[in-house]
Design a protein around this motif. Structure first.
Motif, PDB file in Angstrom:
ATOM      1  N   SER A 121       3.996  -5.907  -9.537  1.00  0.00           N
ATOM      2  CA  SER A 121       3.207  -5.267  -8.482  1.00  0.00           C
ATOM      3  C   SER A 121       3.844  -3.947  -8.077  1.00  0.00           C
ATOM      4  O   SER A 121       3.147  -2.939  -7.882  1.00  0.00           O
ATOM      5  CB  SER A 121       3.099  -6.180  -7.259  1.00  0.00           C
ATOM      6  N   GLU A 122       5.145  -3.944  -7.925  1.00  0.00           N
ATOM      7  CA  GLU A 122       5.848  -2.707  -7.565  1.00  0.00           C
ATOM      8  C   GLU A 122       5.677  -1.660  -8.653  1.00  0.00           C
ATOM      9  O   GLU A 122       5.446  -0.481  -8.367  1.00  0.00           O
ATOM     10  CB  GLU A 122       7.330  -2.992  -7.322  1.00  0.00           C
ATOM     11  N   ARG A 123       5.758  -2.073  -9.916  1.00  0.00           N
ATOM     12  CA  ARG A 123       5.564  -1.139 -11.034  1.00  0.00           C
ATOM     13  C   ARG A 123       4.138  -0.586 -11.036  1.00  0.00           C
ATOM     14  O   ARG A 123       3.919   0.580 -11.341  1.00  0.00           O
ATOM     15  CB  ARG A 123       5.855  -1.824 -12.380  1.00  0.00           C
TER      16      ARG A 123
ATOM     17  N   LEU B 281       2.205  -0.154  -8.388  1.00  0.00           N
ATOM     18  CA  LEU B 281       2.103   0.828  -7.305  1.00  0.00           C
ATOM     19  C   LEU B 281       2.774   2.141  -7.690  1.00  0.00           C
ATOM     20  O   LEU B 281       2.260   3.229  -7.390  1.00  0.00           O
ATOM     21  CB  LEU B 281       2.704   0.263  -6.022  1.00  0.00           C
ATOM     22  N   GLU B 282       3.910   2.054  -8.352  1.00  0.00           N
ATOM     23  CA  GLU B 282       4.604   3.260  -8.811  1.00  0.00           C
ATOM     24  C   GLU B 282       3.757   4.020  -9.837  1.00  0.00           C
ATOM     25  O   GLU B 282       3.652   5.250  -9.774  1.00  0.00           O
ATOM     26  CB  GLU B 282       5.961   2.892  -9.420  1.00  0.00           C
ATOM     27  N   ALA B 283       3.151   3.303 -10.764  1.00  0.00           N
ATOM     28  CA  ALA B 283       2.310   3.944 -11.780  1.00  0.00           C
ATOM     29  C   ALA B 283       1.093   4.599 -11.136  1.00  0.00           C
ATOM     30  O   ALA B 283       0.691   5.697 -11.530  1.00  0.00           O
ATOM     31  CB  ALA B 283       1.881   2.913 -12.832  1.00  0.00           C
TER      32      ALA B 283
ATOM     33  N   ALA C 150       0.912   5.827  -8.124  1.00  0.00           N
ATOM     34  CA  ALA C 150       1.388   7.042  -7.447  1.00  0.00           C
ATOM     35  C   ALA C 150       1.615   8.164  -8.456  1.00  0.00           C
ATOM     36  O   ALA C 150       1.236   9.325  -8.212  1.00  0.00           O
ATOM     37  CB  ALA C 150       2.667   6.749  -6.674  1.00  0.00           C
ATOM     38  N   GLN C 151       2.196   7.820  -9.597  1.00  0.00           N
ATOM     39  CA  GLN C 151       2.430   8.826 -10.637  1.00  0.00           C
ATOM     40  C   GLN C 151       1.117   9.377 -11.188  1.00  0.00           C
ATOM     41  O   GLN C 151       1.044  10.536 -11.588  1.00  0.00           O
ATOM     42  CB  GLN C 151       3.262   8.241 -11.776  1.00  0.00           C
TER      43      GLN C 151
ATOM     44  N   SER D  22      -1.301   6.453  -1.507  1.00  0.00           N
ATOM     45  CA  SER D  22      -0.795   5.167  -1.027  1.00  0.00           C
ATOM     46  C   SER D  22      -1.521   4.798   0.267  1.00  0.00           C
ATOM     47  O   SER D  22      -1.866   5.665   1.059  1.00  0.00           O
ATOM     48  CB  SER D  22       0.707   5.293  -0.765  1.00  0.00           C
TER      49      SER D  22
ATOM     50  N   ARG E 181      -0.272  -2.843  -0.775  1.00  0.00           N
ATOM     51  CA  ARG E 181      -0.201  -4.301  -0.707  1.00  0.00           C
ATOM     52  C   ARG E 181      -1.170  -4.815   0.351  1.00  0.00           C
ATOM     53  O   ARG E 181      -1.219  -4.302   1.454  1.00  0.00           O
ATOM     54  CB  ARG E 181       1.212  -4.747  -0.351  1.00  0.00           C
TER      55      ARG E 181
END
Length: 115
Positions: free
Chosen positions: A43-45, A47-49, A51-52, A57, A73
């Protein structure tokens, strides 16, 4: 606004970070809302992807004063990590009413309400 008032009335926000926002989160209702206790590392990955890739957010999907587009989330209707189903949040309390009769395995053909 009438719907928002109804949602706020039934919500029991359990996270301190959201509890201070009385415009978008309720605290005295029967339906608990909390951030999941477990966060899958994927899930964190994700969200990072996002954003990239340029997606905004969104830290609070209840805050309609801000744009709702974005990733973040979601909170769940859980209490101490266990799902809070309708029977637990509403029916158990209402079951004590003398004018309520619960019948399981039945199909209703009509509903009569008296004012």
């Amino acid at each position: 606004e009438a719907m928002l008032a109804s949602f706020l009335a039934v919500e029991a926000q359990r996270d301190a970070a959201f509890r201070t926002d009385a415009l978008h989160h309720g605290s005295g209702g029967a339906v608990p809302a909390e951030t999941p206790r477990y966060a899958n590392p994927l899930s964190e990955r994700f969200l990072e992807a996002a954003a990239q890739a340029g997606h905004p957010s969104n830290a609070d999907f209840n805050d309609w004063s801000r744009p709702q587009a974005g990733v973040g989330r979601f909170q769940l209707t859980t209490r101490r990590g266990r799902r809070a189903h309708s029977a637990a949040t509403h029916l158990r309390r209402a079951a004590r009413r003398p004018n309520l009769h619960v019948r399981c395995g039945c199909a209703a053909t009509r509903l009569l309400l008296e004012a």
